[in-house]
Design a protein around this motif. Structure first.
Motif, PDB file in Angstrom:
ATOM      1  N   SER A   1       0.948  -1.084   0.150  1.00 56.22           N
ATOM      2  CA  SER A   1       0.125  -0.111  -0.068  1.00 56.22           C
ATOM      3  C   SER A   1       0.720   1.256  -0.064  1.00 56.22           C
ATOM      4  O   SER A   1       0.587   2.076  -0.872  1.00 56.22           O
ATOM      5  CB  SER A   1      -0.915  -0.041   1.266  1.00 56.22           C
TER       6      SER A   1
ATOM      7  N   THR B   1      -8.989  -2.179  -7.905  1.00 51.54           N
ATOM      8  CA  THR B   1      -7.901  -1.533  -7.560  1.00 51.54           C
ATOM      9  C   THR B   1      -6.765  -2.222  -8.570  1.00 51.54           C
ATOM     10  O   THR B   1      -5.615  -1.576  -8.788  1.00 51.54           O
ATOM     11  CB  THR B   1      -7.600  -2.374  -6.164  1.00 51.54           C
TER      12      THR B   1
ATOM     13  N   TYR C   1      -6.731  -0.110 -11.390  1.00 51.36           N
ATOM     14  CA  TYR C   1      -6.211   1.220 -11.006  1.00 51.36           C
ATOM     15  C   TYR C   1      -4.592   1.338 -11.149  1.00 51.36           C
ATOM     16  O   TYR C   1      -3.920   2.139 -11.670  1.00 51.36           O
ATOM     17  CB  TYR C   1      -6.579   1.623  -9.592  1.00 51.36           C
TER      18      TYR C   1
END
Length: 311
Positions: free
Chosen positions: A262, A280, A283
């Motif tokens: 992260s 995600t 992305y």
């Protein structure tokens, strides 16, 4: 190792119990009778099934096979998943033993982590005080706290981490996740055994993710064998504090690795394999290119394909 399972009527089961009476041993939890003869384990289960396992399994089973048809052992259902000769004896959970468990196997993002933990019986009370139990019943902050407490208490453990690049490489090489987990458990346990040389260890318990025979097959493909006195059971973390502690340490490491991903990516990398995970992944591909998933994800998961609809 040969393995034959018969479904027999009660009168034949009585004959088997009488025939092997002199060779009887303590039966596992789901069994009513067990014996060991000529290197073969004979186990009678409450379901009426009788398992013959060992080098002379077919020979021993042949004496009773006329009364029943052999059942295919590959089609084990949930009720029979623990019906095997590797099930731990009833007293085992209060002994000084090693337990191993893994985390991250069902998550698209992040590595697989496996921990092996040794808890001597004289420290069982302490481990209970620390709040050790199945990590699935704990929130991540509590898992991290207990993991630190275990380290502070000097509980012997080892930890293996299979990062995504290596995971994907092995998967393309033909390894399935079961084999990867078997190898991770093996090496975590072996490293801990090496660390504990000279220590009395009553056995090893692996949180079962496949039948023991399949687990052994995975090891044999790499010319390895199970360590002596190794047992398997599903949901082992609910019975063994060693396995529960291993599940906590493995989960804490997985969470730590996810936090690193992260931080590197600049967004929160979600756990699991939900729609949010698909979004995600899309992305990350948009921002860094498709190759980025090699480092972040288990590429053979369906999420890789599902992410395309968000591109």
């Amino acid at each position: 190792m040969a393995n034959v399972v018969l479904k027999l009527p009660i009168n034949e089961i009585k004959k088997i119990e009488n025939h092997y009476k002199k060779q009887s041993i303590t039966p596992p939890q789901y069994a009513t009778f067990a014996a060991k003869v000529n290197g073969t384990n004979v186990t009678v289960y409450k379901s009426g099934k009788v398992m013959f396992q060992g080098r002379d399994a077919e020979k021993e089973a042949s004496m009773w096979q006329g009364k029943s048809e052999a059942l295919p052992t590959k089609k084990a259902n949930k009720k029979s998943v623990n019906e095997h000769s590797f099930y731990p004896p009833n007293h085992f959970f209060e002994t000084s033993h090693i337990g191993s468990d893994e985390a991250g196997t069902g998550d698209y993002f992040g590595p697989i982590t496996v921990a092996a933990v040794f808890i001597p019986k004289e420290k069982i009370a302490l481990i209970k005080e620390l709040g050790v139990r199945d990590s699935k019943d704990l929130k991540d902050p509590m898992i991290e706290r207990i993991a630190k407490d275990l380290v502070y208490a000097e509980i012997p453990y080892t930890l293996m981490t299979l990062k995504n690049e290596k995971y994907n490489q092995l998967q393309r090489k033909g390894w399935n996740q079961g084999k990867m987990k078997a190898m991770l458990h093996y090496h975590a346990i072996q490293k801990l055994l090496d660390k504990l040389k000279g220590t009395t260890i009553d056995g090893i318990l692996i949180d079962q993710f496949c039948q023991p025979q399949v687990h052994q097959k995975y090891l044999r493909t790499e010319k390895l064998t199970l360590q002596p006195d190794t047992y398997f059971m599903t949901k082992a973390e609910s019975h063994s504090l060693s396995v529960a502690a291993a599940s906590i340490i493995a989960r804490a490491k997985f969470v730590k690795e996810m936090d690193k991903l992260s931080k590197e990516s600049g967004i929160t990398i979600p756990k699991g394999a939900s729609n949010k995970v698909d979004q995600t992944a899309a992305y990350l591909v948009k921002k860094y290119g498709k190759d980025v998933l090699e480092k972040y994800a288990k590429l053979h998961f369906a999420n890789t394909e599902k992410a395309n609809k968000y591109l």
